[in-house]
Design a protein around this motif. Sequence first.
Motif, PDB file in Angstrom:
ATOM      1  N   GLY A   1      32.690  56.780  39.813  1.00 21.47           N
ATOM      2  CA  GLY A   1      33.476  55.573  39.867  1.00 21.47           C
ATOM      3  C   GLY A   1      32.924  54.279  39.549  1.00 21.47           C
ATOM      4  O   GLY A   1      33.352  53.391  38.982  1.00 21.47           O
ATOM      5  N   HIS A   2      31.577  54.161  39.920  1.00 22.97           N
ATOM      6  CA  HIS A   2      30.995  52.849  39.800  1.00 22.97           C
ATOM      7  C   HIS A   2      30.646  52.737  38.068  1.00 22.97           C
ATOM      8  O   HIS A   2      30.780  51.715  37.456  1.00 22.97           O
ATOM      9  CB  HIS A   2      29.498  52.717  40.457  1.00 22.97           C
ATOM     10  N   ALA A   3      30.665  53.926  37.519  1.00 30.42           N
ATOM     11  CA  ALA A   3      30.369  53.740  35.925  1.00 30.42           C
ATOM     12  C   ALA A   3      31.569  53.261  35.173  1.00 30.42           C
ATOM     13  O   ALA A   3      31.602  52.543  34.621  1.00 30.42           O
ATOM     14  CB  ALA A   3      29.593  55.201  35.448  1.00 30.42           C
ATOM     15  N   ILE A   4      32.748  53.848  35.731  1.00 25.17           N
ATOM     16  CA  ILE A   4      34.054  53.535  35.356  1.00 25.17           C
ATOM     17  C   ILE A   4      34.334  52.071  35.485  1.00 25.17           C
ATOM     18  O   ILE A   4      34.697  51.265  34.607  1.00 25.17           O
ATOM     19  CB  ILE A   4      35.193  54.481  35.933  1.00 25.17           C
ATOM     20  N   ASP A   5      34.081  51.759  36.708  1.00 33.17           N
ATOM     21  CA  ASP A   5      34.215  50.167  37.009  1.00 33.17           C
ATOM     22  C   ASP A   5      33.346  49.252  36.207  1.00 33.17           C
ATOM     23  O   ASP A   5      34.032  48.429  35.597  1.00 33.17           O
ATOM     24  CB  ASP A   5      34.133  49.870  38.417  1.00 33.17           C
ATOM     25  N   MET A   6      32.149  49.749  35.917  1.00 28.00           N
ATOM     26  CA  MET A   6      31.339  48.843  35.083  1.00 28.00           C
ATOM     27  C   MET A   6      31.750  48.882  33.656  1.00 28.00           C
ATOM     28  O   MET A   6      31.838  47.780  32.793  1.00 28.00           O
ATOM     29  CB  MET A   6      29.836  49.554  34.949  1.00 28.00           C
ATOM     30  N   LEU A   7      32.322  49.839  33.281  1.00 23.90           N
ATOM     31  CA  LEU A   7      32.944  50.176  31.941  1.00 23.90           C
ATOM     32  C   LEU A   7      34.128  49.227  31.563  1.00 23.90           C
ATOM     33  O   LEU A   7      34.424  48.389  30.765  1.00 23.90           O
ATOM     34  CB  LEU A   7      33.395  51.358  31.337  1.00 23.90           C
ATOM     35  N   LYS A   8      34.956  49.468  32.707  1.00 25.11           N
ATOM     36  CA  LYS A   8      36.158  48.437  32.667  1.00 25.11           C
ATOM     37  C   LYS A   8      35.965  46.918  32.923  1.00 25.11           C
ATOM     38  O   LYS A   8      36.616  46.155  31.916  1.00 25.11           O
ATOM     39  CB  LYS A   8      37.105  48.978  33.832  1.00 25.11           C
ATOM     40  N   GLU A   9      34.924  46.560  33.528  1.00 24.08           N
ATOM     41  CA  GLU A   9      34.529  45.123  33.745  1.00 24.08           C
ATOM     42  C   GLU A   9      34.296  44.520  32.706  1.00 24.08           C
ATOM     43  O   GLU A   9      34.506  43.725  31.897  1.00 24.08           O
ATOM     44  CB  GLU A   9      33.609  44.909  35.047  1.00 24.08           C
ATOM     45  N   SER A  10      33.212  45.386  31.749  1.00 22.03           N
ATOM     46  CA  SER A  10      32.648  44.939  30.647  1.00 22.03           C
ATOM     47  C   SER A  10      33.846  44.691  29.581  1.00 22.03           C
ATOM     48  O   SER A  10      33.664  44.018  28.788  1.00 22.03           O
ATOM     49  CB  SER A  10      31.387  45.855  30.272  1.00 22.03           C
ATOM     50  N   TYR A  11      34.535  45.824  29.583  1.00 25.08           N
ATOM     51  CA  TYR A  11      35.550  45.820  28.349  1.00 25.08           C
ATOM     52  C   TYR A  11      36.652  44.450  28.617  1.00 25.08           C
ATOM     53  O   TYR A  11      36.620  43.976  27.676  1.00 25.08           O
ATOM     54  CB  TYR A  11      36.348  47.175  28.421  1.00 25.08           C
ATOM     55  N   SER A  12      36.739  44.284  29.765  1.00 28.46           N
ATOM     56  CA  SER A  12      37.997  43.089  29.916  1.00 28.46           C
ATOM     57  C   SER A  12      37.007  41.882  29.722  1.00 28.46           C
ATOM     58  O   SER A  12      37.650  40.911  29.091  1.00 28.46           O
ATOM     59  CB  SER A  12      38.305  43.059  31.473  1.00 28.46           C
ATOM     60  N   SER A  13      35.968  41.713  30.017  1.00 25.40           N
ATOM     61  CA  SER A  13      35.231  40.566  29.599  1.00 25.40           C
ATOM     62  C   SER A  13      35.039  40.260  27.907  1.00 25.40           C
ATOM     63  O   SER A  13      34.968  39.340  27.549  1.00 25.40           O
ATOM     64  CB  SER A  13      33.738  40.461  30.229  1.00 25.40           C
ATOM     65  N   ILE A  14      34.967  41.530  27.144  1.00 21.72           N
ATOM     66  CA  ILE A  14      34.723  41.564  25.941  1.00 21.72           C
ATOM     67  C   ILE A  14      35.971  41.160  25.333  1.00 21.72           C
ATOM     68  O   ILE A  14      35.883  40.549  24.466  1.00 21.72           O
ATOM     69  CB  ILE A  14      33.930  42.747  25.427  1.00 21.72           C
ATOM     70  N   LYS A  15      37.049  41.483  25.779  1.00 20.16           N
ATOM     71  CA  LYS A  15      38.471  41.425  24.984  1.00 20.16           C
ATOM     72  C   LYS A  15      38.933  40.186  25.549  1.00 20.16           C
ATOM     73  O   LYS A  15      40.107  40.106  24.930  1.00 20.16           O
ATOM     74  CB  LYS A  15      39.237  42.814  25.730  1.00 20.16           C
ATOM     75  N   LYS A  16      38.397  39.242  26.180  1.00 13.88           N
ATOM     76  CA  LYS A  16      39.096  38.057  26.628  1.00 13.88           C
ATOM     77  C   LYS A  16      39.161  37.020  25.241  1.00 13.88           C
ATOM     78  O   LYS A  16      38.394  37.188  24.570  1.00 13.88           O
ATOM     79  CB  LYS A  16      38.454  37.389  27.720  1.00 13.88           C
TER      80      LYS A  16
END
Length: 112
Positions: free
Chosen positions: A97-112
Amino acid sequence: MMGSKGGLEYKKGFFDNEAAWLMLDVAITGVKPEMNIQSLKDIRADSPYAHNIMQNWVSFDGDFVQGYLPDQEGFDQSGKQASKTNFMPGSAEEMVGHAIDMLKESYSSIKK
């Protein structure tokens, strides 16, 4: 913790034992100790990145061996992974769960 150098981003996870290196639409996710294949598949399946490379390893720190991180099924089967771990049931699912959250958070910050 997140850093960036030459288009390559690094993100430190909630646990000291997980990290992700991100470049364009590729994520390299590293976890220790050794997780079972289903946990790694779960991370890959929920990752927003198009390409995912999963890395895990067993850490030998002096006399302490982290060994395996079985998921609930591994504990229920009382197999090799469950007998060679210092982790409690539910730890693998929490790390996933933490790994998935980390990936989703980083992806959303990159795609802004």
